[in-house]
Design a protein around this motif. Structure first.
Motif, mmCIF file in Angstrom:
data_model
loop_
_atom_site.group_PDB
_atom_site.id
_atom_site.type_symbol
_atom_site.label_atom_id
_atom_site.label_comp_id
_atom_site.label_asym_id
_atom_site.label_seq_id
_atom_site.Cartn_x
_atom_site.Cartn_y
_atom_site.Cartn_z
ATOM 1 N N TYR A 28 0.823 -1.217 0.000
ATOM 2 C CA TYR A 28 0.000 0.000 0.000
ATOM 3 C C TYR A 28 0.858 1.270 0.000
ATOM 4 O O TYR A 28 0.488 2.292 0.591
ATOM 5 C CB TYR A 28 -0.965 0.012 1.190
ATOM 6 C CG TYR A 28 -1.905 -1.170 1.229
ATOM 7 C CD1 TYR A 28 -2.901 -1.325 0.260
ATOM 8 C CD2 TYR A 28 -1.798 -2.141 2.220
ATOM 9 C CE1 TYR A 28 -3.763 -2.416 0.291
ATOM 10 C CE2 TYR A 28 -2.658 -3.236 2.255
ATOM 11 C CZ TYR A 28 -3.631 -3.364 1.287
ATOM 12 O OH TYR A 28 -4.487 -4.450 1.318
ATOM 13 N N GLN A 29 1.982 1.232 -0.678
ATOM 14 C CA GLN A 29 2.923 2.356 -0.662
ATOM 15 C C GLN A 29 2.270 3.673 -1.059
ATOM 16 O O GLN A 29 2.406 4.682 -0.366
ATOM 17 C CB GLN A 29 4.107 2.070 -1.584
ATOM 18 C CG GLN A 29 5.097 3.223 -1.679
ATOM 19 C CD GLN A 29 6.236 2.943 -2.651
ATOM 20 O OE1 GLN A 29 6.336 1.846 -3.181
ATOM 21 N NE2 GLN A 29 7.082 3.929 -2.875
ATOM 22 N N THR A 30 1.577 3.677 -2.183
ATOM 23 C CA THR A 30 1.000 4.946 -2.664
ATOM 24 C C THR A 30 -0.084 5.458 -1.716
ATOM 25 O O THR A 30 -0.248 6.673 -1.558
ATOM 26 C CB THR A 30 0.426 4.782 -4.080
ATOM 27 O OG1 THR A 30 -0.560 3.724 -4.084
ATOM 28 C CG2 THR A 30 1.538 4.429 -5.070
ATOM 29 N N GLU A 31 -0.820 4.540 -1.084
ATOM 30 C CA GLU A 31 -1.854 4.965 -0.143
ATOM 31 C C GLU A 31 -1.235 5.635 1.083
ATOM 32 O O GLU A 31 -1.728 6.667 1.551
ATOM 33 C CB GLU A 31 -2.707 3.772 0.301
ATOM 34 C CG GLU A 31 -3.607 3.224 -0.795
ATOM 35 C CD GLU A 31 -4.611 2.213 -0.257
ATOM 36 O OE1 GLU A 31 -4.925 2.256 0.956
ATOM 37 O OE2 GLU A 31 -5.075 1.369 -1.049
ATOM 38 N N TRP A 32 -0.157 5.060 1.611
ATOM 39 C CA TRP A 32 0.483 5.663 2.779
ATOM 40 C C TRP A 32 1.110 7.009 2.434
ATOM 41 O O TRP A 32 1.056 7.959 3.233
ATOM 42 C CB TRP A 32 1.546 4.729 3.352
ATOM 43 C CG TRP A 32 1.042 3.391 3.811
ATOM 44 C CD1 TRP A 32 1.559 2.169 3.507
ATOM 45 C CD2 TRP A 32 -0.086 3.138 4.660
ATOM 46 N NE1 TRP A 32 0.821 1.177 4.101
ATOM 47 C CE2 TRP A 32 -0.189 1.742 4.827
ATOM 48 C CE3 TRP A 32 -1.030 3.957 5.293
ATOM 49 C CZ2 TRP A 32 -1.182 1.139 5.595
ATOM 50 C CZ3 TRP A 32 -2.028 3.359 6.062
ATOM 51 C CH2 TRP A 32 -2.096 1.976 6.207
ATOM 52 N N GLN A 33 1.692 7.102 1.251
ATOM 53 C CA GLN A 33 2.275 8.377 0.841
ATOM 54 C C GLN A 33 1.202 9.447 0.691
ATOM 55 O O GLN A 33 1.389 10.600 1.098
ATOM 56 C CB GLN A 33 3.055 8.192 -0.457
ATOM 57 C CG GLN A 33 4.325 7.362 -0.275
ATOM 58 C CD GLN A 33 5.004 7.018 -1.587
ATOM 59 O OE1 GLN A 33 4.358 6.940 -2.628
ATOM 60 N NE2 GLN A 33 6.314 6.794 -1.534
ATOM 61 N N ALA A 34 0.050 9.061 0.133
ATOM 62 C CA ALA A 34 -1.055 10.009 -0.008
ATOM 63 C C ALA A 34 -1.605 10.407 1.360
ATOM 64 O O ALA A 34 -1.964 11.567 1.587
ATOM 65 C CB ALA A 34 -2.164 9.401 -0.872
ATOM 66 N N LYS A 50 0.652 12.945 2.898
ATOM 67 C CA LYS A 50 0.506 14.246 2.237
ATOM 68 C C LYS A 50 -0.769 14.956 2.676
ATOM 69 O O LYS A 50 -0.789 16.185 2.863
ATOM 70 C CB LYS A 50 0.519 14.056 0.720
ATOM 71 C CG LYS A 50 0.519 15.349 -0.060
ATOM 72 C CD LYS A 50 0.654 15.084 -1.559
ATOM 73 C CE LYS A 50 0.700 16.380 -2.353
ATOM 74 N NZ LYS A 50 0.849 16.123 -3.816
#
Length: 606
Positions: free
Chosen positions: A505-511, A514
């Motif tokens: 879930y890399q992109t979810e955690w980065q979002a 942010k």
């Protein structure tokens, strides 16, 4: 947390603040108990002293049955609730308590006590029973000559310390002078085989001890509402449609190739009436892989179409092996049975008491087919079905918030598949999920987990420690907190072997970072450097901040592998508390125990 806005209150502001502090973090069972206690105060005239006399007299009278459960996956709770319901229906005065809600000071006055407790991993108690087990085993436990008791233990015979906690409690209560009313039950995964007669005997004994005629003397205040029976549950699962099956790990070639196949699974609950909260689990009734079933039939030279009658049910052998019998988990009783069928001295030696380590290695690293192929033995179809354990549901932490996804439920599943010299091996449920195509329907149910809940006060901070697939419930936590507009901070610690291939879930955690839904993210990718780095190492590096968060009221959650990670994380927490709190090892342990009792330290380990 504040008083509900729709209710007028006669309480002054300072009492409202005290009430908020008292109820913060309490689970549903504790809140219902508190409501019953308050009702008792009101009935007694509002005075604490007047109300306190009634429970004391009741305890001394011996006219109450106490049922206490310690449960990790919900089975002990389910059985305890079943017994409590039957006792109440029989007109008996009964109270049902989770082990961490049981007031140990009352044990010395208890007259009739039933304990229903599971054993986890290598002989450990479930998290909610740790305090009670330690108290009964410790020096502070009182003499219990007035107590009549019985114990039902739940376990898994594929582990060496089968039902060890039930055995320990049973022996210790007898040592303290209590009267064992009837024999301890030790239930394996085919729980009902042992549990059903134990519950029947327990109810009969309670009726005899308490005497129904005396039951009317006590006024019973219901401590929980009678819930309407759900349409779909463990024994009547819902056929959920698979609507998403996505691989999260990346099979990148070369140095960064992932050895894991982790899937994000999405299922539709539309029309089921099923509801869940973050922290709950989804149960799946699995099917064994067809190639595995055929391998068993071929190895034993059995006809898959042959009819087999067992426990009043007649099915073809192939269906028994596909849907009803455990093939991917090996247990000691089957090893013993196969040793006799194969006339194997080697297997018989493994079953000796001094070979427990070697047997544990066999159980952990082998499946039923491995045993059958390694040691030739003749089985009839009837014998095989009778000897194999019943297939049981698998539980997966839910990785979504229903407030965000509606009539869906999401899972994070590690697909177990590996090669041996004799062929491919799979995990039953994970292979079924990983292999399922969109549109396929799977039998599921919700298993509620009241011990693993977000704080009722959204202003509280939360610390989430979830390496590997242990991150699943924290995806739901963050979604839920965002949907609720919770003001508290969210700190996630996640680990896996490689950043490039295993960052779930890399992109979810980065979002989330942010947008401010996630306030802190610490990562530990164990194989990306010459020395291994795990989440417990990150905890030690951030120990000062960790202790400060806890001192300021944060709730702490751990999810993942129980065999090593949970113990290493626990040790890192103790070290942080001891160092920055200026505490001894014993005081640090007490500090964590207090957090657990307050509902501020919760673990979901498997």
């Amino acid at each position: 947390m504040s008083a509900p806005a729709l209710l007028a209150t006669p309480l002054p502001a300072d009492r409202l603040d005290s009430l908020a502090r008292l109820t913060d973090g309490l689970d549903k069972d504790s809140l219902w108990w508190l409501s019953g206690y308050a009702a008792g105060l009101a009935r007694a005239g509002g005075g604490l002293a007047a109300a306190a006399q009634a429970p004391l007299a009741e305890t001394r009278s011996g006219e109450r049955l106490s049922i206490v459960y310690g449960s990790q996956t919900g089975n002990a709770k389910r059985l305890a609730e079943q017994l409590a319901g039957q006792a109440e229906a029989a007109g008996l005065n009964v109270r049902l308590l989770r082990a961490d809600a049981y007031p140990t000071r009352e044990l010395k006055n208890e007259r009739l006590l039933y304990l229903v407790v599971s054993t986890q991993g290598d002989g450990d108690p479930p998290d909610d029973a740790r305090g009670l087990v330690e108290f009964i085993a410790g020096k502070r436990a009182p003499e219990l000559k007035q107590l009549g008791y019985a114990v039902l233990g739940l376990g898994d015979s594929s582990y060496p310390q089968f039902c060890a906690i039930g055995l320990k409690l049973d022996a210790r209560l007898a040592e303290l002078g209590a009267n064992r009313l009837f024999a301890r039950g030790d239930a394996d995964l085919d729980i009902e085989t042992v549990a059903a007669p134990w519950l029947q005997q327990a109810l009969a004994q309670a009726k005899e001890t308490l005497k129904p005629a005396a039951a009317h003397l006590a006024t019973v205040t219901p401590l929980r509402p009678l819930p309407s029976a759900p349409t779909h549950h463990r024994d009547a699962p819902f056929a959920a449609e698979l609507i998403g099956n996505q691989r999260l790990t990346q099979a990148v070639a070369g140095r960064y190739r992932s050895d894991k196949d982790v899937r994000h699974i999405e299922l539709s609950l539309e029309g089921s009436g099923l509801h869940y909260q973050p922290g709950d689990a989804l149960g799946l009734w699995p099917r064994n892989p067809a190639p595995l079933v055929e391998a068993v039939l071929q190895t034993l030279d059995l006809d898959g179409d042959a009819a087999v009658v067992h426990a009043g049910q007649e099915l073809p052998l192939r269906q028994w092996l596909s849907e009803k019998r455990e093939l991917t988990k090996l247990a000691r009783p089957f090893v013993a049975s196969h040793a006799a069928h194969a006339r194997s001295d080697e297997l018989n030696r493994l079953l000796a008491p001094d070979q427990s380590a070697a047997l544990a290695e066999l159980l952990a690293g082998s499946q039923v087919i491995d045993l059958l192929q390694r040691y030739d033995g003749h089985w009839s179809a009837d014998e095989l079905v009778a000897a194999l354990r019943p297939l049981t549901p698998r539980l997966y932490s839910i990785a979504s918030s229903q407030k965000l996804v509606g009539d869906e439920v999401h899972l994070t599943v590690a697909h177990l598949q590996y090669e041996t010299a004799a062929g491919t091996r799979w995990g039953a449920a994970s292979h079924q999920l990983a292999s399922a195509a969109e549109g396929e329907r799977l039998p599921v149910f919700v298993e509620h987990n009241e011990r693993f809940r977000l704080p009722a006060d959204g202003a509280r901070d939360v610390i989430m420690i979830g390496p590997g697939t242990g991150v699943a419930p924290f995806r739901g936590f963050v979604q839920e907190r965002a949907a609720d507009g919770a003001g508290g901070r969210n700190w996630l610690l996640f680990g896996n072997p490689h950043f490039r291939t295993d960052f779930l879930y890399q992109t979810e955690w980065q979002a989330a970072l942010k947008s401010g839904q996630l306030h802190r993210l610490d990562l530990a990718f164990s194989r990306d450097q010459s020395h291994k780095v795990y989440v417990q190492h990150r905890l030690r590096e951030r120990s000062r901040e960790l202790y400060d968060w806890l001192q300021n009221g944060a709730h702490l959650y751990v999810c993942g592998d129980a065999t090593r990670m949970a113990k290493d994380v626990h040790a890192a927490l103790l070290a942080a508390i001891a160092e920055h709190g200026g505490k001894s090892a014993e005081d640090a342990e007490d500090y964590l125990n207090q957090l657990q009792q307050q509902g501020r330290y919760a673990r979901d380990v498997y």
